[in-house]
Write a protein that holds these residues in place. Structure first.
Motif: not given
Ligand SMILES: *[C@@H]1O[C@H](CO)[C@@H](O)[C@H](O)[C@H]1NC(C)=O
Ligand SMILES: *[C@@H]1O[C@H](CO)[C@@H](O)[C@H](O)[C@H]1NC(C)=O
Ligand SMILES: *[C@@H]1O[C@H](CO)[C@@H](O)[C@H](O)[C@H]1NC(C)=O
Ligand SMILES: *[C@@H]1O[C@H](CO)[C@@H](O)[C@H](O)[C@H]1NC(C)=O
Ligand SMILES: *[C@@H]1O[C@H](CO)[C@@H](O)[C@H](O)[C@H]1NC(C)=O
Ligand SMILES: *[C@@H]1O[C@H](CO)[C@@H](O)[C@H](O)[C@H]1NC(C)=O
Ligand SMILES: *[C@@H]1O[C@H](CO)[C@@H](O)[C@H](O)[C@H]1NC(C)=O
Ligand SMILES: *[C@@H]1O[C@H](CO)[C@@H](O)[C@H](O)[C@H]1NC(C)=O
Ligand SMILES: *[C@@H]1O[C@H](CO)[C@@H](O)[C@H](O)[C@H]1NC(C)=O
Length: 694
Positions: A34, A259, A261
Motif C-alpha cells: 500500500n 497512489s 495498493n
Molecule cells: C487503496 O488505495 C485507494 C486509493 O488510493 C484507497 O481509496 C483505499 O483506501 C486503499 N486501500 C487500502 C486498503 O489502503
C-alpha cells in the motif's frame, strides 16, 4: 513441573509446527502493499525504465523533464511477484488493486496513454512510444510470447482501429483491445489533469476481470466499469510482475500514478461455515493428540526417572555415593541461583537442582565455607560421606552424592517436591486464621501421627539400627521433608560427623549443637550430644507436630486467673512459657487434649493424642536417665506398647547427673540458669553463635 527435557521440547516443537501448518493453511503469504503516496524513499521498491522516476509525489511513468515527446516508459513493482495460483493451487489467485492516476497534457492535446500490466516480461520494449503505450512495439504486437494482460487508458486515437482518444480497454498480448469502453459519454476525461480512481479486481475462481473508474468533477461523481472473463493461466506464467507503462508521441503528457495498493485475496481464507467447523474439529483433534502425547511422554519419563533412581540407589549401595564435579552441580542449580534456593538449613543453604545425566531432581546442600572442614583429610571425609550414604531407611532423606572442590563442599540429596514439614505446619493455615474455614486441613491428625512415627522410626534406626551409632542432633520440623504420601523423611543426619568447625571438635563445651527451644538442659553443661539429647529433641518435635506451635520462636501463655488453657498472644495476666513447660502444665491439669493444634478443630484420635503427649513429656524429662530410648518410643507409637506415665509436675533438673550433688530448681518462667553454667548466666544471654551454630 519444571522438567528440562529434550524429548518434551521436541514434542512441543512438533505440536507448534502442526499448529503453524494449520494456521498457514488458512492464511496466505501473498503479495500485498500500500502506497498512499510516493516519495524518493520508495525508489528501491521499483525498477524504472530510463527517464522514469518518482517526482512530485507520484510515479512518473514517462519522463517528466527534458525531451518528453516520443518516449515510452515502465515502472515495475520490484519487491515481489504475484503468484498465478493460490496457495493450495486450487484456483487462480484472486486479487484487487486500486490506484489513482493523473494524466497531465503538456501541449493542450494529450498523447498517448498509459496502461496497467500483468506480465512475465517486465522490460520496456524498444520503439514502444506513441501508439504502443510502452507495452508493445511494431514487432511484438499480437505475439503470445508477450505474456501481457493489460488495462489501457488511452488518450489518443493513434490508428484506424483505435476506438477514440478517451477510452479504457483490456488488452491481451495485443494493443487491439479484447474489450474496450468509451469514457466520454460517462463524463470521464482521462487527460483532464484531474485524478482518476481505478479499481481492478480479479476473481481466480470465476475468472471475472473487472475494471472500475471513478472521477470527481464539478458536475459530480462519474463511474465507468468494464469487465470480461479471462483465464489468466492461458496468457500468463507464474511470477507475474505488476507494471505501469505509458508513452508519448507527437503530443505529450505526464503519466502519473499518485497512489497504489494491491492485495491478493486467497479464496481458501473465505471458508464456509462447515469448513470452519471441520477446521476447528481438526485443530481440536490434533491438539488433543499432542496433549496425550505429552502426557504419555511425561508418564514414561517419570517412570524412567523412578527406575533410574532405583538403579542409582543400588549403585550407591554398591559403590558409595556419586562424586560430582563442581561444574555439573553449578549447571544443575543454575549456578546456585537465588531462584533455586529451597531454604537455609543447618550447615548451609539448600538449592533445587536437576542433574541431566541422571535425569534426576535433587536438593543440593552448599555447606557454608566457614563450616567446611579443614583439618581432616579427604579420605576421612569420603569415608564419613560413604557411611551416611549407606544409611538407607524409608524415613531418611537419601544422600546421593557429594562434591568437594577447593573451598566448596556440596552434598546432593533426594529432592521432595512437597517440601518441609514446618512449611505445612505453620504456613498457609495460620496466615488465613479463622477466615478460611472452607480450606481443607492438609496436616490431618492421621498424617501428623504418621509423621511422628516416621521420625521415631528413623531415629531408632540411626541410634540402634545401623552398625555405627549416629546422632541426629537437630530433629525439628524444618529438617523433615514430606514425600508424596505425607511420609516423613528426616534430613540433615550425621552431618556433625562430616563437618566440623575449624579447629573445634564437637566435644568442646562451646559447640553446642541444636536449635534454640529444642535443646536438652544438660547440653548446656556438657555441650555434648548424646542419644539422650536426641530423645529430648524428639520429644520437643512431637509437641511441635501435635500442638502446631514452633518451639524455637513462640512463647506460650497459660492463663492463670481462670485456669483457661487457651493460649493467647498477649496477656498481662498470663505467664509466658516454653513449649515443654506449657505442655507439662496442661498435662498436670489433666488437660492434655487441650494441647492439640486448634486447627485440627477437635478432629483427632484422643487416645493417640494422649499417649503422644505422654511420650513427648517422658522424652523431655529433665533427667536424661529417665527418658525412654528411641526403641521404646517406637514400641509405644507403632507397636502399641503402654505409654509412659510422666510425673504430673515437671521434675527438677539436677546437675551434675550423679544424684547427690546440688539440686537446681528450674523456674517456671523460661529456662533461666544460674550457677554452674559457667559464663552463661541465663538462656537469653547465651551468645547466638553457641546456640544457633547448627
Ligand atoms: C487503496 O488505495 C485507494 C486509493 O488510493 C484507497 O481509496 C483505499 O483506501 C486503499 N486501500 C487500502 C486498503 O489502503
Ligand atoms: C515517504 O512516504 C511515506 C509514506 O508512504 C512516509 O512515511 C515517509 O515519511 C515519506 N518520506 C519522505 C522523505 O517524505
Ligand atoms: C506537481 O503537482 C502539482 C499538483 O499536484 C502541480 O500543480 C505542479 O505543477 C506539479 N509540478 C511538476 C513539476 O510537475
Ligand atoms: C525527442 O526524443 C525522441 C525520441 O528519442 C526523438 O524522436 C525526438 O526527435 C526528440 N525531440 C527533440 C525535440 O529532441
Ligand atoms: C509543446 O509546447 C511547447 C511549449 O509549451 C513547445 O515548445 C513544443 O514545441 C510543443 N510541442 C508540440 C509537439 O507541439
Ligand atoms: C526502432 O525503430 C527504428 C526506426 O524507427 C529502427 O531503425 C530500429 O531498428 C527499431 N528498433 C527495433 C529494436 O525494432
Ligand atoms: C511496422 O511498421 C511499418 C511502418 O512503420 C509497417 O509498414 C509494418 O507493417 C509494421 N510491421 C508490423 C509487423 O506490424
Ligand atoms: C457509452 O457508449 C458506449 C458505446 O458507445 C455504450 O456501450 C454505453 O452504454 C454508453 N454509456 C452511456 C452511459 O451512455
Ligand atoms: C484455465 O486454463 C487452464 C489451462 O491453462 C485450464 O486448465 C483451466 O481449467 C482453465 N480454467 C477454467 C476455469 O476454465
Amino acid at each position: 513441573m519444571t522438567v528440562p527435557n529434550t524429548g518434551n521440547s521436541m514434542l512441543n516443537f512438533s505440536c507448534i509446527a502442526f499448529a503453524a501448518i494449520i494456521i498457514l493453511g488458512r492464511t496466505c503469504s501473498c503479495l500485498e502493499f500500500n502506497y498512499p503516496n510516493f516519495n524518493t524513499s520508495h525508489m528501491d521498491d521499483f525498477s524504472f525504465s530510463p527517464g522514469s522516476t518518482i517526482a512530485n509525489g507520484s510515479l512518473q511513468i514517462t519522463p517528466n523533464t527534458g525531451n518528453i515527446s516520443h518516449r515510452s516508459g515502465r515502472v515495475v513493482y520490484a519487491r515481489e511477484t504475484l503468484k498465478l495460483w493460490n496457495s493450495k493451487r486450487s484456483a487462480l489467485t484472486s486479487f484487487k488493486t486500486e490506484f489513482v492516476l493523473n494524466i497531465l497534457p503538456q501541449n493542450g492535446t494529450a498523447g498517448e496513454g498509459m496502461a496497467f500490466l500483468l506480465t512475465n516480461n517486465p522490460l520496456l520494449p524498444s520503439n514502444s512510444s506513441g501508439q504502443w503505450l510502452g507495452v508493445f512495439n511494431n514487432q511484438t504486437d499480437g505475439a503470445f510470447t508477450n505474456r501481457i494482460v493489460a488495462v489501457e487508458f488511452d488518450t489518443k486515437k493513434s490508428y484506424e482501429a483505435d476506438l477514440d482518444d478517451n477510452h479504457v480497454g483490456i488488452d491481451i498480448n495485443s494493443i487491439k483491445s479484447v474489450r474496450h469502453s468509451p469514457l466520454s459519454n460517462q463524463s470521464i476525461v482521462l487527460s483532464s489533469g484531474s485524478d482518476v480512481w481505478v479499481e481492478i479486481k480479479y476473481d481466480g475462481t470465476s475468472l471475472l476481470f473487472q475494471v472500475t473508474l471513478v472521477q470527481y468533477s464539478t458536475s459530480g461523481l462519474h463511474v465507468s466499469a468494464l469487465s470480461r472473463y479471462i483465464n489468466l493461466s492461458l496468457a500468463l506464467l507464474d511470477n507475474i510482475y505488476l507494471v505501469f507503462a505509458a508513452s508519448t508521441g507527437d503530443f505529450t503528457q505526464l503519466n502519473q500514478i499518485k497512489s497504489w495498493n494491491f492485495t491478493t485475496i486467497d479464496r481458501t481464507v473465505k471458508v464456509g461455515a462447515w469448513r470452519k467447523v471441520l477446521l476447528a474439529l481438526a485443530t481440536l483433534i490434533i491438539f488433543s493428540i499432542c496433549l496425550f502425547a505429552v502426557l504419555f511422554m511425561w508418564r514414561t519419563l517419570t517412570r524412567q526417572r523412578r527406575l533410574a533412581y532405583r538403579n542409582l540407589e543400588k549403585m550407591i549401595d554398591a559403590h558409595g555415593p556419586v562424586k560430582f564435579k563442581l561444574k555439573e552441580l553449578r549447571r544443575a542449580t543454575a549456578n546456585f541461583s537465588h531462584s533455586r534456593k529451597l531454604g537455609r538449613g543447618g550447615f548451609g543453604t539448600v538449592y533445587f537442582g536437576y542433574v541431566k545425566r541422571m535425569n534426576l531432581e535433587v536438593a543440593v546442600k552448599r555447606v557454608s565455607t566457614n563450616n567446611a572442614k579443614s583439618n581432616r583429610g579427604e579420605q576421612e571425609f569420603v569415608a564419613e560421606v560413604n557411611t551416611i550414604s549407606k544409611l538407607s531407611h524409608r524415613n531418611l532423606v537419601k544422600l546421593i552424592g557429594w562434591c568437594h572442590e577447593g573451598s566448596e563442599l556440596l552434598l546432593v540429596y533426594e529432592y521432595f517436591p512437597m517440601g518441609r514439614l514446618d512449611k505445612l505446619l505453620y504456613a498457609g493455615a495460620r496466615e488465613s486464621n479463622s477466615s478460611s474455614e472452607t480450606s481443607v486441613l492438609e496436616l490431618t491428625w492421621e498424617r501428623r501421627y504418621r509423621i511422628i512415627c516416621g521420625v521415631a522410626s528413623a531415629l531408632d534406626y540411626l541410634h540402634h539400627g545401623s552398625s555405627k551409632r549416629i546422632l541426629h542432633r537437630d530433629v525439628k520440623a524444618s529438617n523433615v521433608m514430606l514425600d508424596g504420601e505425607y511420609n516423613a523423611r528426616l534430613g540433615d543426619f550425621g552431618l556433625a560427623r562430616v563437618i566440623q568447625h575449624d579447629g573445634v571438635t564437637h566435644h568442646s563445651t562451646q559447640a553446642v549443637a541444636g536449635t534454640r527451644g529444642y535443646m536438652a538442659y544438660e547440653s548446656f553443661f556438657t555441650g555434648r550430644a548424646s542419644l539422650d539429647t536426641d530423645v529430648y529433641v524428639f520429644g520437643v518435635f512431637i509437641m511441635e507436630v501435635v500442638t502446631g506451635r514452633s518451639p524455637s520462636s513462640s512463647v506460650l501463655y497459660l492463663n492463670h486467673n481462670d485456669d483457661n488453657c487457651e493460649s493467647t498472644e498477649q496477656g498481662q495476666h498470663h505467664v509466658p512459657m516454653y513449649i515443654v513447660d506449657w505442655t507439662w502444665k496442661l498435662y498436670g491439669q489433666g488437660k492434655a487434649l487441650h494441647a492439640a493444634d486448634p486447627l485440627l478443630d477437635g478432629e483427632f484420635d484422643q487416645a493417640q493424642e494422649d499417649y503422644a503427649v505422654r511420650l513427648a513429656l517422658a522424652c523431655c524429662h529433665p533427667n536424661p536417665r529417665e527418658r525412654p530410648s528411641m526403641r521404646t518410643a517406637v514400641q509405644v507409637l507403632i507397636d502399641g506398647a503402654p505409654a509412659p506415665e510422666p510425673p504430673l509436675n515437671k521434675p527438677a533438673f539436677v546437675w551434675p547427673l550423679g544424684g547427690n550433688q546440688q539440686e537446681m530448681e528450674l523456674p517456671d518462667v523460661g529456662l533461666l540458669f544460674t550457677g554452674t553454667a559457667g559464663q552463661h548466666s541465663s538462656f537469653c544471654s547465651m551468645t547466638s553463635t553457641s546456640l544457633t551454630g547448627r
